[in-house]
Scaffold this active site. Sequence first.
Site, PDB file in Angstrom:
ATOM      1  N   ASN A 104       0.830  -1.207   0.000  1.00 32.55           N
ATOM      2  CA  ASN A 104       0.000   0.000   0.000  1.00 32.55           C
ATOM      3  C   ASN A 104       0.860   1.252   0.000  1.00 32.55           C
ATOM      4  O   ASN A 104       0.861   2.043   0.938  1.00 32.55           O
ATOM      5  CB  ASN A 104      -0.922   0.003   1.223  1.00 32.55           C
ATOM      6  N   HIS A 189      -6.514  -9.500   4.559  1.00 35.39           N
ATOM      7  CA  HIS A 189      -6.991  -8.781   5.740  1.00 35.39           C
ATOM      8  C   HIS A 189      -8.480  -9.079   5.827  1.00 35.39           C
ATOM      9  O   HIS A 189      -9.279  -8.446   5.136  1.00 35.39           O
ATOM     10  CB  HIS A 189      -6.729  -7.286   5.507  1.00 35.39           C
ATOM     11  N   ASP A 315       2.886  -5.227  12.548  1.00 34.32           N
ATOM     12  CA  ASP A 315       1.856  -4.399  11.918  1.00 34.32           C
ATOM     13  C   ASP A 315       2.279  -2.924  11.955  1.00 34.32           C
ATOM     14  O   ASP A 315       1.452  -2.032  12.133  1.00 34.32           O
ATOM     15  CB  ASP A 315       0.496  -4.596  12.587  1.00 34.32           C
TER      16      ASP A 315
END
Lengths: 434, 315
Positions: A104, A189, A315
């Site tokens: 991303n 996800h 994360d």
Amino acid sequence: MTMTNETRPLHLANARLIEPVTGLVSPGGVLVEAGRIRDIAPELASARVEGAERLDCAGAIVAPGLVDLRAFIGEPGEEFRETLRSASEAAVAGGVTTLIAQPNTSPVIDDPAVVDFVLRRARDTSLVHIRPAAALTKGCRGQEMTEIGLLKAAGAVAVTDGDRPVVNAQVMRRCLAYARMFDMPVIHHPEDPHLVGEGVMNEGEFATRLGLPGIPAAAEAIMLERDMRLVHLTGARYHAALVSCRESLDILRRAKQAGLPVTAGVSINHLTLNELDIGEYRTFLKLSPPLRGEEDRLALVEAVAEGLIDVIVSDHNPQDVETKRLTFAECAPGAIGLETMLAAGMRLVEAGLISLPRLIEAMSAAPARLAGLDTGRLARGAPADLIVFDPEEPWLVDPARLRSLCKNTPFDGARMSGRVTATLVAGRIVHQYR
Amino acid sequence: MSAPSDFVFPHRHLLGIEGLSRPVIEGLLALAEEEIAISRQVEKKKSSLRGRTQINLFFEASTRTQSSFELAGKRLGADVMNMSVSNSSVKKGETLIDTAMTLNAMRPDIIIVRHHHAGAVNLLARKVDCSVVNAGDGAHEHPTQALLDALTIRRNKGRIEGLLVVICGDIAHSRVARSNLICLQALGARVRVCGPPTLLPAGIDRYGVEVFTDMRAALKDADIVMMLRLQRERMNGAFVPSVPEYFHFYGLDREKLAIARPDALVMHPGPMNRGVEIASDVADGAQSLIREQVEMGVAVRMAVLEALARRMPNG
């Protein structure tokens, strides 16, 4: 920072060795040469090795360097959040020697040329190994599949839309079926965006008290359940990037018992924090998926201990003041974690909830295996991606001293015990504390 | 209980009812009783806030709450400035914190804030040097509304302890419901909440209230029926199917009101949707306290401002 001469062997003496795969813990030493572990033996604890530089570990742990399967880095496109370089600096301080960069970015890593760019930039600027997870769908928009075969050939280790779910089940089915041909792991996800709606934290009493819209556990469970059916249909290797609730554990258990090629990850945040830590609208604790209740947290920890959850990730998601100094509803989700993941994990070891070898396995060998990387092992001939770790060293998390460009740590001001005192990547000391 | 004139409010801000002790709530109500008299005089003026600057910062349009705070401040002698920050100007780039810093530099003594997001007022309060009063933040709290409701109930029933209060309607999105159920329970009332499942927030049963979806069952033995406003965007299919269906099951009409105690009183925080959550004849009927609530609103806000002013330097 000391940079050792690569041609001269390095002897890590007087160490406590942790081999995460076998669970073996023993006193010993490691001899590193030409980027690899040349020897590893109990005698190397005290023996003198002719011609080798000696690093006395003073009884500290030597373990494989951590492999972080889920780190968001702003390069390319959002270098103010994090560069490959700054992420790697945070990584080495936290004991992470391999980073799997999420796609991303801007542009999205959905094209072999961008994979190539990231690999080259990482080679030139990063202190650690960085391998991209490429996008599963073009632009991570969830509509058209990417060139999965070419992305793999270019060096991507997995395909994923990062923090975005693939909502369309037909698209997901085709992506899984196609990825299977290349034995490319698909990381997803699992979160139904419609059930998330305007939700910003775990649905329940505490969200109601704060007057914030909630996200039900079903948002995750429904998507995960759907994915299990699609894995059954396609036979693809599937990894749930993050699970956050008990409901997901039941689904995973059934899938694994049925023999589906399924694995799952959890973030260090979900293992060590719960929804109550949000307190009075602390935006650094707004995460996706949201922090759940204490019973969920304990169930997740147990699932890691028993191996139902395979991988622990940082994360790592740098967000600057522009995206965090807002109201809880408006701010971006995410927290940084590269530098604190191991120390935070030590809280679970100290609480007797998980063994240290298992903690390290879930942060090194397990993600390495999943990404098809030859690291995360403590064995002759393995790459010398290693950490020296003092599990008792106390420290205070001071955001100003963290290496990440963004300071959005949920452990702001927290007391930690356990510190990485040296990090080796491919046999080179890239970080030393003190 | 000590005299209202000696009452000391123990907090710098009023951000919510949660965290206020019963004596503090009762202290504010006692002070508000005194303020009622001021508003009924010919010269509606006190000097408790003379020389003080009060800024009303409303990020969400509001006629009644803003004018109520404005009047309260003026009757206490403060200089009141109204700032309506429309959504569009916020979208031009200035963040809440920037706005707070800018206003703070003007050295106000009290800022009254309304914002569409929960927690926004807490965030702002951390960034300014003066006292902050929450005039409603998202679905979180609206403390002065709860205080004025408590005052209205107490004046009409002589007590709050032991009364059965039914709060009915869109509980999920209502800051009024949250502040009220905390406040009323702190003062010893029994509280029921009632609404369709889509408008009941998760975990509401953990508040120590009785939860109903059947309004008729909820109204049995009620001393107070508090109706909540249903936002227009939630009426047509998103949370409830239609206005007629909603009114049929959850609108307070005479027939449903007859299930409550004969001396039951009806309240609504306004603005009302007549024919949606409440029938006109009930809203305007003998059991309605709705107009009195507005009067008590000014008194309660005067009490809050005065209580905060007593804590200020040279106050």
